[in-house]
Each structure stands twice: as C-alpha cells, then as structure tokens.
Design a protein around this motif. Structure first.
Motif, PDB file in Angstrom:
ATOM      1  N   UNK A  28      25.891  65.017  20.563  1.00  4.83           N
ATOM      2  CA  UNK A  28      26.645  64.030  21.333  1.00  4.83           C
ATOM      3  C   UNK A  28      25.865  63.657  22.587  1.00  4.83           C
ATOM      4  N   UNK A  29      25.963  62.397  22.942  1.00  4.78           N
ATOM      5  CA  UNK A  29      25.247  61.882  24.108  1.00  4.78           C
ATOM      6  C   UNK A  29      26.250  61.410  25.149  1.00  4.78           C
ATOM      7  N   UNK A  30      25.855  61.558  26.406  1.00  6.26           N
ATOM      8  CA  UNK A  30      26.702  61.051  27.482  1.00  6.26           C
ATOM      9  C   UNK A  30      25.838  60.242  28.438  1.00  6.26           C
ATOM     10  N   UNK A  59      12.038  67.258  20.680  1.00  8.56           N
ATOM     11  CA  UNK A  59      13.106  66.561  19.969  1.00  8.56           C
ATOM     12  C   UNK A  59      13.989  65.801  20.945  1.00  8.56           C
ATOM     13  N   UNK A  60      14.317  66.425  22.057  1.00 10.97           N
ATOM     14  CA  UNK A  60      15.133  65.753  23.070  1.00 10.97           C
ATOM     15  C   UNK A  60      14.450  64.485  23.567  1.00 10.97           C
ATOM     16  N   UNK A  61      13.178  64.594  23.864  1.00 13.18           N
ATOM     17  CA  UNK A  61      12.430  63.431  24.351  1.00 13.18           C
ATOM     18  C   UNK A  61      12.371  62.332  23.288  1.00 13.18           C
ATOM     19  N   UNK A  62      12.205  62.725  22.039  1.00 13.08           N
ATOM     20  CA  UNK A  62      12.152  61.741  20.951  1.00 13.08           C
ATOM     21  C   UNK A  62      13.478  61.001  20.801  1.00 13.08           C
ATOM     22  N   UNK A  63      14.580  61.687  21.096  1.00 18.98           N
ATOM     23  CA  UNK A  63      15.897  61.068  20.935  1.00 18.98           C
ATOM     24  C   UNK A  63      16.301  60.188  22.115  1.00 18.98           C
ATOM     25  N   UNK A  64      15.913  60.567  23.331  1.00 16.62           N
ATOM     26  CA  UNK A  64      16.460  59.841  24.490  1.00 16.62           C
ATOM     27  C   UNK A  64      15.422  59.104  25.324  1.00 16.62           C
ATOM     28  N   UNK A  65      14.158  59.113  24.889  1.00 14.75           N
ATOM     29  CA  UNK A  65      13.109  58.423  25.644  1.00 14.75           C
ATOM     30  C   UNK A  65      12.421  57.368  24.786  1.00 14.75           C
ATOM     31  N   UNK A  66      11.959  56.359  25.451  1.00 11.02           N
ATOM     32  CA  UNK A  66      11.184  55.296  24.825  1.00 11.02           C
ATOM     33  C   UNK A  66       9.800  55.319  25.455  1.00 11.02           C
ATOM     34  N   UNK A  67       8.765  55.287  24.621  1.00  7.26           N
ATOM     35  CA  UNK A  67       7.402  55.317  25.142  1.00  7.26           C
ATOM     36  C   UNK A  67       6.699  54.003  24.836  1.00  7.26           C
ATOM     37  N   UNK A  68       6.000  53.500  25.821  1.00  8.68           N
ATOM     38  CA  UNK A  68       5.216  52.279  25.662  1.00  8.68           C
ATOM     39  C   UNK A  68       3.800  52.582  26.135  1.00  8.68           C
ATOM     40  N   UNK A  69       2.826  52.260  25.301  1.00  4.99           N
ATOM     41  CA  UNK A  69       1.437  52.463  25.689  1.00  4.99           C
ATOM     42  C   UNK A  69       0.887  51.137  26.197  1.00  4.99           C
ATOM     43  N   UNK A  70       0.402  51.172  27.416  1.00  5.81           N
ATOM     44  CA  UNK A  70      -0.199  49.985  28.029  1.00  5.81           C
ATOM     45  C   UNK A  70      -1.628  50.336  28.414  1.00  5.81           C
ATOM     46  N   UNK A  71      -2.562  49.895  27.613  1.00  9.22           N
ATOM     47  CA  UNK A  71      -3.949  50.256  27.868  1.00  9.22           C
ATOM     48  C   UNK A  71      -4.146  51.741  27.687  1.00  9.22           C
ATOM     49  N   UNK A  72      -4.550  52.409  28.762  1.00  8.74           N
ATOM     50  CA  UNK A  72      -4.760  53.862  28.705  1.00  8.74           C
ATOM     51  C   UNK A  72      -3.535  54.647  29.153  1.00  8.74           C
ATOM     52  N   UNK A  73      -2.558  53.965  29.702  1.00  3.18           N
ATOM     53  CA  UNK A  73      -1.371  54.624  30.241  1.00  3.18           C
ATOM     54  C   UNK A  73      -0.234  54.636  29.230  1.00  3.18           C
ATOM     55  N   UNK A  74       0.570  55.697  29.286  1.00  5.46           N
ATOM     56  CA  UNK A  74       1.790  55.785  28.486  1.00  5.46           C
ATOM     57  C   UNK A  74       2.967  55.838  29.454  1.00  5.46           C
ATOM     58  N   UNK A  75       3.891  54.916  29.297  1.00  6.88           N
ATOM     59  CA  UNK A  75       5.058  54.850  30.167  1.00  6.88           C
ATOM     60  C   UNK A  75       6.266  55.357  29.387  1.00  6.88           C
ATOM     61  N   UNK A  76       6.959  56.341  29.951  1.00 10.38           N
ATOM     62  CA  UNK A  76       8.168  56.887  29.322  1.00 10.38           C
ATOM     63  C   UNK A  76       9.371  56.418  30.107  1.00 10.38           C
ATOM     64  N   UNK A  77      10.387  55.960  29.369  1.00  6.84           N
ATOM     65  CA  UNK A  77      11.597  55.475  30.011  1.00  6.84           C
ATOM     66  C   UNK A  77      12.798  56.005  29.248  1.00  6.84           C
ATOM     67  N   UNK A  78      13.754  56.570  29.965  1.00  4.76           N
ATOM     68  CA  UNK A  78      14.985  57.011  29.311  1.00  4.76           C
ATOM     69  C   UNK A  78      15.783  55.797  28.871  1.00  4.76           C
ATOM     70  N   UNK A  79      16.494  55.948  27.762  1.00  4.41           N
ATOM     71  CA  UNK A  79      17.262  54.829  27.227  1.00  4.41           C
ATOM     72  C   UNK A  79      18.752  55.121  27.306  1.00  4.41           C
ATOM     73  N   UNK A  80      19.552  54.089  27.092  1.00  2.00           N
ATOM     74  CA  UNK A  80      21.009  54.206  27.222  1.00  2.00           C
ATOM     75  C   UNK A  80      21.620  54.890  26.005  1.00  2.00           C
ATOM     76  N   UNK A  81      22.845  55.353  26.165  1.00  3.78           N
ATOM     77  CA  UNK A  81      23.583  56.005  25.087  1.00  3.78           C
ATOM     78  C   UNK A  81      23.739  55.049  23.905  1.00  3.78           C
TER      79      UNK A  81
END
Length: 95
Positions: A28-30, A59-81
C-alpha cells in the motif's frame, strides 16, 4: 509441473515469482506530501523483495522513483501515489 519436466528447483522459482507478483498487490502506498508516494506497509515490501531476491531498498526505489538520464547525469524523482498505482497496473494489464 513435474509431469512437464520442471525440476523441484524450477518449480520453487516459479512459485516465488507468482507469490511476489501477488504480494505486489498487498503493498500500500500513501501520500508523503508534495505529491510524493511512500510505502505504507514496509513488511509487505520486504516479503516481496525476499521472494524476488532483490535488496529491499532497490525494490522500493523501483516502485516509487522515476529516473531520467540526461547526458552523463541520472536524475531521480519521487512520483505520486496515483502514478505508482498506474504503473503497477500497466505491468499486469498492458498488452
């Protein structure tokens, strides 16, 4: 499953994966504020991670984070329920 040639080890692996998939529905997510998802019942996450033989934090990161690779950098952003639930839905029902 033995009749079709699955070894006991393979049968156990199949049962673990099916159990993990079913257990995903028990996680369950909140809303943790600012439209960010957080796992409400960590024990279910731990069970699923153990069945899949992956680290709990991965597993937690895979479920609640979104990763975007921009060039050499990887940006991680939490996503909504709602987005988490939608992505899990897509895993099972997208054809």
């Amino acid at each position: 499953m033995s009749i079709v040639g699955f070894s006991p080890e393979s049968q156990n692996d199949v049962f673990k994966v099916v159990s993990a998939i079913l257990n995903l529905g028990n996680i369950h997510f909140k809303n943790a504020g600012d439209d960010v998802a957080e796992i409400e019942n960590r024990n279910q996450l731990e069970i699923t991670a153990k069945l899949l033989q992956v680290p709990v934090n991965d597993l937690e990161e895979a479920l609640i984070c979104h990763q975007v690779k921009t060039g050499k950098d990887v940006i991680k952003k939490n996503i909504s329920v709602s987005k988490v639930k939608f992505l899990i839905y897509l895993l099972f029902f997208q054809r």
